[in-house]
Motif scaffolding. Structure first.
Motif, mmCIF file in Angstrom:
data_model
loop_
_atom_site.group_PDB
_atom_site.id
_atom_site.type_symbol
_atom_site.label_atom_id
_atom_site.label_comp_id
_atom_site.label_asym_id
_atom_site.label_seq_id
_atom_site.Cartn_x
_atom_site.Cartn_y
_atom_site.Cartn_z
ATOM 1 N N SER A 14 34.963 57.295 52.887
ATOM 2 C CA SER A 14 35.045 56.135 52.002
ATOM 3 C C SER A 14 33.859 56.121 51.053
ATOM 4 O O SER A 14 32.703 56.190 51.480
ATOM 5 C CB SER A 14 35.056 54.846 52.838
ATOM 6 O OG SER A 14 34.734 53.756 52.004
ATOM 7 N N THR A 16 33.031 53.621 49.104
ATOM 8 C CA THR A 16 32.317 52.333 49.108
ATOM 9 C C THR A 16 31.264 52.330 50.214
ATOM 10 O O THR A 16 30.127 51.926 49.999
ATOM 11 C CB THR A 16 33.288 51.150 49.345
ATOM 12 O OG1 THR A 16 34.113 51.452 50.460
ATOM 13 C CG2 THR A 16 34.133 50.857 48.144
ATOM 14 N N THR A 17 31.661 52.812 51.389
ATOM 15 C CA THR A 17 30.697 52.786 52.490
ATOM 16 C C THR A 17 29.638 53.872 52.278
ATOM 17 O O THR A 17 28.472 53.663 52.612
ATOM 18 C CB THR A 17 31.401 52.967 53.851
ATOM 19 O OG1 THR A 17 32.186 54.132 53.802
ATOM 20 C CG2 THR A 17 32.300 51.793 54.159
ATOM 21 N N SER A 37 27.202 47.470 45.601
ATOM 22 C CA SER A 37 28.265 48.434 45.882
ATOM 23 C C SER A 37 29.273 47.903 46.882
ATOM 24 O O SER A 37 30.476 48.031 46.677
ATOM 25 C CB SER A 37 27.670 49.744 46.387
ATOM 26 O OG SER A 37 26.808 49.514 47.480
ATOM 27 N N VAL A 38 28.824 47.283 47.943
ATOM 28 C CA VAL A 38 29.794 46.905 48.971
ATOM 29 C C VAL A 38 30.291 45.480 48.740
ATOM 30 O O VAL A 38 29.567 44.636 48.202
ATOM 31 C CB VAL A 38 29.188 47.044 50.376
ATOM 32 C CG1 VAL A 38 28.268 45.898 50.727
ATOM 33 C CG2 VAL A 38 30.277 47.185 51.437
ATOM 34 N N GLY A 39 31.527 45.243 49.132
ATOM 35 C CA GLY A 39 32.105 43.916 48.998
ATOM 36 C C GLY A 39 31.787 43.069 50.206
ATOM 37 O O GLY A 39 32.531 43.060 51.179
ATOM 38 N N LYS A 101 40.997 46.495 57.766
ATOM 39 C CA LYS A 101 41.153 47.938 57.552
ATOM 40 C C LYS A 101 41.895 48.592 58.714
ATOM 41 O O LYS A 101 42.759 49.434 58.527
ATOM 42 C CB LYS A 101 39.759 48.550 57.394
ATOM 43 C CG LYS A 101 39.738 49.973 56.893
ATOM 44 C CD LYS A 101 38.326 50.552 56.886
ATOM 45 C CE LYS A 101 37.453 50.028 55.790
ATOM 46 N NZ LYS A 101 36.257 50.874 55.534
ATOM 47 N N TRP A 125 42.088 49.743 46.184
ATOM 48 C CA TRP A 125 40.957 49.829 47.115
ATOM 49 C C TRP A 125 40.903 51.247 47.690
ATOM 50 O O TRP A 125 41.941 51.809 48.034
ATOM 51 C CB TRP A 125 41.130 48.790 48.235
ATOM 52 C CG TRP A 125 40.093 48.893 49.308
ATOM 53 C CD1 TRP A 125 38.740 48.977 49.146
ATOM 54 C CD2 TRP A 125 40.332 48.960 50.708
ATOM 55 N NE1 TRP A 125 38.126 49.073 50.362
ATOM 56 C CE2 TRP A 125 39.080 49.056 51.345
ATOM 57 C CE3 TRP A 125 41.479 48.928 51.501
ATOM 58 C CZ2 TRP A 125 38.935 49.139 52.721
ATOM 59 C CZ3 TRP A 125 41.344 48.997 52.868
ATOM 60 C CH2 TRP A 125 40.091 49.104 53.463
ATOM 61 N N VAL A 126 39.727 51.810 47.783
ATOM 62 C CA VAL A 126 39.554 53.231 48.142
ATOM 63 C C VAL A 126 40.346 53.693 49.351
ATOM 64 O O VAL A 126 40.839 54.826 49.376
ATOM 65 C CB VAL A 126 38.071 53.591 48.436
ATOM 66 C CG1 VAL A 126 37.308 53.857 47.197
ATOM 67 C CG2 VAL A 126 37.384 52.574 49.303
ATOM 68 N N ASN A 175 41.097 44.100 45.009
ATOM 69 C CA ASN A 175 39.875 44.898 45.012
ATOM 70 C C ASN A 175 40.264 46.243 44.424
ATOM 71 O O ASN A 175 41.183 46.868 44.979
ATOM 72 C CB ASN A 175 39.415 45.049 46.473
ATOM 73 C CG ASN A 175 38.227 45.967 46.640
ATOM 74 O OD1 ASN A 175 37.676 46.449 45.677
ATOM 75 N ND2 ASN A 175 37.846 46.210 47.883
ATOM 76 N N TYR A 207 41.340 38.441 50.309
ATOM 77 C CA TYR A 207 40.499 37.663 49.375
ATOM 78 C C TYR A 207 41.156 36.340 48.956
ATOM 79 O O TYR A 207 40.676 35.689 48.024
ATOM 80 C CB TYR A 207 40.198 38.497 48.112
ATOM 81 C CG TYR A 207 39.394 39.745 48.391
ATOM 82 C CD1 TYR A 207 38.008 39.692 48.514
ATOM 83 C CD2 TYR A 207 40.015 40.981 48.552
ATOM 84 C CE1 TYR A 207 37.267 40.826 48.784
ATOM 85 C CE2 TYR A 207 39.290 42.130 48.832
ATOM 86 C CZ TYR A 207 37.919 42.035 48.939
ATOM 87 O OH TYR A 207 37.181 43.168 49.212
ATOM 88 N N LYS A 239 35.627 38.358 54.455
ATOM 89 C CA LYS A 239 35.221 38.000 53.092
ATOM 90 C C LYS A 239 35.108 36.486 52.948
ATOM 91 O O LYS A 239 34.175 35.983 52.349
ATOM 92 C CB LYS A 239 36.230 38.539 52.077
ATOM 93 C CG LYS A 239 36.642 39.988 52.286
ATOM 94 C CD LYS A 239 35.529 40.977 52.039
ATOM 95 C CE LYS A 239 36.053 42.401 52.169
ATOM 96 N NZ LYS A 239 35.035 43.413 51.981
ATOM 97 N N TYR A 325 34.545 41.099 42.465
ATOM 98 C CA TYR A 325 34.263 42.388 41.836
ATOM 99 C C TYR A 325 34.595 42.341 40.350
ATOM 100 O O TYR A 325 35.538 41.668 39.949
ATOM 101 C CB TYR A 325 35.136 43.490 42.438
ATOM 102 C CG TYR A 325 35.094 43.599 43.936
ATOM 103 C CD1 TYR A 325 33.985 44.142 44.582
ATOM 104 C CD2 TYR A 325 36.169 43.163 44.706
ATOM 105 C CE1 TYR A 325 33.962 44.251 45.968
ATOM 106 C CE2 TYR A 325 36.148 43.270 46.089
ATOM 107 C CZ TYR A 325 35.044 43.812 46.712
ATOM 108 O OH TYR A 325 35.027 43.917 48.077
ATOM 109 N N ARG A 367 32.584 49.878 39.724
ATOM 110 C CA ARG A 367 32.843 48.564 40.300
ATOM 111 C C ARG A 367 31.518 47.951 40.716
ATOM 112 O O ARG A 367 30.690 48.616 41.341
ATOM 113 C CB ARG A 367 33.735 48.670 41.541
ATOM 114 C CG ARG A 367 34.159 47.286 42.055
ATOM 115 C CD ARG A 367 34.746 47.342 43.454
ATOM 116 N NE ARG A 367 33.729 47.543 44.477
ATOM 117 C CZ ARG A 367 33.957 47.522 45.783
ATOM 118 N NH1 ARG A 367 35.180 47.335 46.226
ATOM 119 N NH2 ARG A 367 32.975 47.711 46.652
#
Ligand code: GLU
Length: 389
Positions: A14, A16-17, A37-39, A101, A125-126, A175, A207, A239, A325, A367
């Motif tokens: 990932s 994002t991570t 970077s991270v949500g 996830k 989303w990735v 996202n 979200y 979130k 975002y 992002r």
């Protein structure tokens, strides 16, 4: 022998991570990095949730629970789906996992076979396409354009459906774009889906409480109950309640699918953490009034960030209607940086961590999460401006 499986070889870690872990390492090494970077909301987890977690530990919530969650957890999840998303389901049709996830992972792994196709609106989303590829199925992206506010066109979805289509993935607010699916668009999607009974719909509503549009949240299972037997709705507390580290996601859907996901989960993580379930029960059952306040704070930050981005030559962004975002277009700068991976590294060198838009199947850009303090956002935007001068 160090060869990884063919399934794992189809995916990458990932992004994002990965970039967030990199920012954490750089900080640990003494670098001054602002991570956008991270949500992950920067707010403290509500005190009544923390109190419930502590009380649960004292009461012995340190052991296994049923795979899909305790009876209290399932009841709280069903309450959340009915009250907040307008989806009435019996507790037997909800399940709990280690974050949204994991629920998505299990749903797709439990239903996809090689040759199946999954329609994924892009930018996405990735993890959506990676999970689909891991399952051996094919990603069919449907492009949502920045000039349309990244809104999904139901006609484009109709054109993408084939006899092999197994899933349509929806995510609203989305996202990385913050785009929101309106009730009229969902009605149109319901008409598109009606003649295709094999197509399942995954609606990722994680979200939902973080929306800047007026009126109630619209989601397909509530809008089109006639399709409810093939819609899986994903939600959670990460979130909305600033509980990312607790790792609790919830899902509501048809009985056969919920059972299939729990069958897979029984061999994977088993149950989500007992203490986290107790905290999530408190989150769903406790006061929700702070959400409106948080949302207002996010809206103010959004307005600041959108204005600041648009004032930097070479950058632009549509105004997101939800989530936290901005998907920033940096295409005019690609002559200088080559690609958006290089641009993100350049910004990291200048002390700001963002995720390249290409990770989300977007046009060159990045992002940026505005789930950060006003001071952090002000400093980050000024660093970005300096870095691009
Ligand atoms: N969903 C969040 C994000 O996009 C958390 C990281 C992840 O799971 O991708 O930043």
């Amino acid at each position: 022998m160090s060869d990884i499986s063919a399934a794992l070889a189809r995916i990458r870690a990932s992004r994002t991570t990965a970039i967030t872990d990199r920012a954490t390492q750089l900080r640990a090494a003494g670098r001054d990095i602002i991570s956008l970077s991270v949500g992950e909301p920067d707010f403290a987890t509500p005190p009544h949730v923390i109190a419930a977690a502590k009380a649960a530990l004292d009461a012995g919530a340190t052991r296994y629970t049923p795979v899909g969650g305790t009876a209290a957890m399932k009841a709280a999840a069903a309450l959340h789906f009915a009250r907040d998303l307008g989806i009435d389901v019996p507790v037997s049709q909800v399940t709990t996992s280690a974050g949204g996830k994991q629920a998505i992972f299990h749903a797709l792994l439990a239903t996809l076979d090689p040759g199946d196709e999954v329609i994924v609106p892009a930018p996405y989303w990735v993890s959506y396409p990676e999970i689909v590829r891991f399952a051996g199925a094919r990603v069919v992206p449907v492009e949502c354009r920045a000039q349309d506010g990244f809104r999904l066109d139901p006609a484009a979805v109709a054109a993408a459906i084939t006899p092999h289509t197994r899933w349509l993935l929806l995510n609203s607010p989305g996202n990385p774009t913050g785009a929101v699916l309106s009730a009229p668009v969902l009605h149109q999607l319901a008409s598109v889906l009606a003649p295709h009974p094999r197509v399942l719909v995954l609606s990722d509503d994680i979200y939902a409480p973080l929306r800047f549009t007026p009126g109630a949240h619209a989601t397909l299972a509530a809008i089109a109950p006639q399709l409810a037997d093939r819609i899986l709705t994903i939600s959670g507390v990460s979130k909305s309640h600033a509980m990312t580290g607790f790792r609790i996601g919830v899902a509501a859907g048809p009985q056969w699918l919920i059972s299939a996901m729990e069958r897979l989960q029984s061999h994977n993580s088993g149950n989500p953490a007992a203490v986290s379930q107790a905290a999530a029960v408190a989150a769903f059952e406790g006061p929700q009034d702070f959400l409106a306040e948080w949302c207002e704070t996010f809206r103010t930050r959004r307005d600041f960030v959108v204005g600041a981005i648009d004032a930097i030559p070479g950058l632009s962004t549509p105004v997101p209607d939800g989530a936290f975002y901005c998907l920033v277009d940096a295409a005019p700068l690609m002559d200088r940086y080559g690609d958006d991976e290089a641009l993100a590294l350049h910004l990291l060198d200048h002390g700001v961590a963002v995720v390249p838009a290409s990770a989300f199947g977007g046009k060159p850009g990045f992002r940026l999460s505005f789930a950060a303090s006003d001071e952090a956002l002000t400093a980050a935007l000024s660093r970005i401006e300096d870095a691009l001068q």
